[in-house]
Design a protein around this motif. Structure first.
Motif, PDB file in Angstrom:
ATOM      1  N   GLY A 224       0.833  -1.207   0.000  1.00 28.66           N
ATOM      2  CA  GLY A 224       0.000   0.000   0.000  1.00 28.66           C
ATOM      3  C   GLY A 224       0.866   1.255   0.000  1.00 28.66           C
ATOM      4  N   ALA A 225       1.951   1.211   0.770  1.00 25.34           N
ATOM      5  CA  ALA A 225       2.766   2.415   0.981  1.00 25.34           C
ATOM      6  C   ALA A 225       3.329   2.965  -0.336  1.00 25.34           C
ATOM      7  N   ILE A 226       3.789   2.073  -1.214  1.00 24.16           N
ATOM      8  CA  ILE A 226       4.367   2.603  -2.464  1.00 24.16           C
ATOM      9  C   ILE A 226       3.284   3.262  -3.334  1.00 24.16           C
ATOM     10  N   ASN A 227       2.031   2.845  -3.166  1.00 17.98           N
ATOM     11  CA  ASN A 227       0.940   3.501  -3.903  1.00 17.98           C
ATOM     12  C   ASN A 227       0.517   4.805  -3.229  1.00 17.98           C
ATOM     13  N   TYR A 228       0.385   4.779  -1.895  1.00 17.77           N
ATOM     14  CA  TYR A 228      -0.063   6.004  -1.206  1.00 17.77           C
ATOM     15  C   TYR A 228       1.045   7.066  -1.189  1.00 17.77           C
ATOM     16  N   GLY A 229       2.303   6.617  -1.168  1.00 21.09           N
ATOM     17  CA  GLY A 229       3.414   7.531  -1.436  1.00 21.09           C
ATOM     18  C   GLY A 229       3.859   8.437  -0.304  1.00 21.09           C
TER      19      GLY A 229
END
Ligand SMILES: Cc1ncc(COP(=O)(O)O)c(C=O)c1O
Length: 389
Positions: A224-229
């Motif tokens: 999720g983190a790489i998408n939410y940034g």
């Protein structure tokens, strides 16, 4: 790193070996947003949470919290939202403790329903109360202890045992305690979150968040983190690493000063009630003793008056203890929840939440405790003379 090192030593040394060949005793700053890929197997990029400056901090926090892996974020809320949205699907249910940090409350009340995620609050902070609201769809239990601003203490081990029995992932916001005072993973919790903006940064000049957990859960949150940034830049990482080196000694002083101030305040006729888990009179004192190494630097107290004008006179009479939002810095800060964090609640909602107009939340800094007591004494004198004119 060797096992069984003290927290003080881990603060200084853990993660340091990632600095590479530079031979410097501090980690060099790598501000690059582009990395050559031909000689490596890993694609390095700040938003992939895998630069050296990011990894050094995670390694240090894992050593301090007893976790396997984790992620560093650009704010505490980025850490909280990314964690929850990475763990939850439409149809899932979450149980939260009462008295959540306002930003977390706002996140769930404004974002969960539209994503089809349901939630309940435990009616009180006992593990039995959590059991009452668990459903077959409950995927996460999320708590804070000590809580904000009333410093309620929840039994971490009892809640983790309950959750394990029902195969529920447990998440704790450990911001108020810091890893020096409380390590929830050692009591069975799965995921520890920090608003690093507070004690981890410690100087009221950084905004960041952290998640520490197992390797498997880190992988899940990372997706999720790489998408939410919500990643963090190298210069802030460098300052965080520098701050973490003094975390243990700062916390020792925060703990010591807060206990002295709580004892001072509890004896005063101008004070109705003191909320501090280190006081024997605190209802959660025994649980706090069993799960905390120190009781932290946060305390709250109720003035004998609930007149907001009197509260302002008290606040304006302070010299070193500054009326300001946020917490966990080296400087002492004070705030009135009724006029700041809880101002949007109706008087009745505030009353139900136990927030009286005369309640003040104090983030005790690392100044000399006697100087802080003198500062408070002067403000109490001003308050009593203002009542009589
Ligand atoms: C207990 C707690 N958790 C989370 C947060 C959110 O952290 P940030 O402001 O770094 O996003 C705060 C901020 O005040 C907090 O006090």
């Amino acid at each position: 790193m060797e096992e069984n090192l003290s927290q003080e030593t881990l603060c200084v040394h853990a993660g340091g070996e990632l600095a590479g060949d530079a031979q410097s005793v501090v980690t060099p700053v790598f501000p690059a947003s582009s990395y050559k890929y031909r000689q490596t197997t890993e694609n390095t990029y700040p938003r992939y949470f895998n630069t050296i400056n990011q990894k050094v901090i995670i390694e240090k926090l894992c050593a301090l919290e007893g976790g396997q892996d984790g992620l560093i974020f650009s704010s505490g809320m980025a850490a909280i939202s990314t964690t929850l949205f990475s763990l939850l699907q439409p149809g899932d249910h979450v149980v939260f403790c009462k008295g959540l940090y306002g930003g977390t409350y706002h996140l769930i009340s404004s974002e969960f329903e539209k994503r089809g995620i349901r939630y309940s609050f435990a009616p009180d902070n006992t593990s039995e109360a959590f059991l009452q609201v668990i459903t077959s769809q409950t995927k996460v239990i999320y708590i804070e202890t000590p809580s904000n601003p009333l410093l309620e203490v929840l039994d971490i081990q009892a809640i983790s045992l309950l959750a394990k029995k029902h195969q529920i992932v447990t998440v704790i916001d450990n911001t108020f305690a810091s890893p020096i005072n409380q390590n929830p993973i050692s009591f069975g919790f799965d995921i520890v979150i920090h608003s690093g903006t507070k004690y981890l940064g410690g100087h009221s000049d950084l905004c960041f968040g952290a998640v520490v957990t197992s390797a498997a859960l880190t992988k899940q949150i990372y997706e999720g983190a790489i998408n939410y940034g919500g990643s963090l830049n190298a210069l802030d990482c460098y300052l965080i690493e520098r701050s973490l080196k003094t975390l243990a000694i700062r916390m020792e002083k925060h703990n010591e000063n807060a206990l002295m101030l709580a004892n001072f305040l509890q004896g005063l006729p101008e004070v109705q009630r003191v909320y501090f888990p280190g006081l024997r009179s605190h209802p959660g004192h025994e649980i706090a003793k069993s799960q905390m190494r120190g009781f932290g630097g946060m305390l709250s107290f109720e003035l004998a008056t609930n007149d907001l004008k009197q509260v302002d006179i008290f606040l304006d009479s302070l010299q070193f203890i500054q009326p300001a939002m946020s917490l966990g810095g080296v400087e002492s800060l004070i705030c009135s929840p009724a006029t700041t964090s809880h101002v949007k609640l109706s008087p009745q909602e505030r009353e139900e939440a136990g927030i009286k107009d005369g309640l003040l939340r104090l983030s005790v800094g690392i100044e000399n405790a006697q100087d802080l007591i003198k500062d408070l004494k002067k403000a109490f004198i001003n308050l009593s003379t203002s009542v009589h004119v």
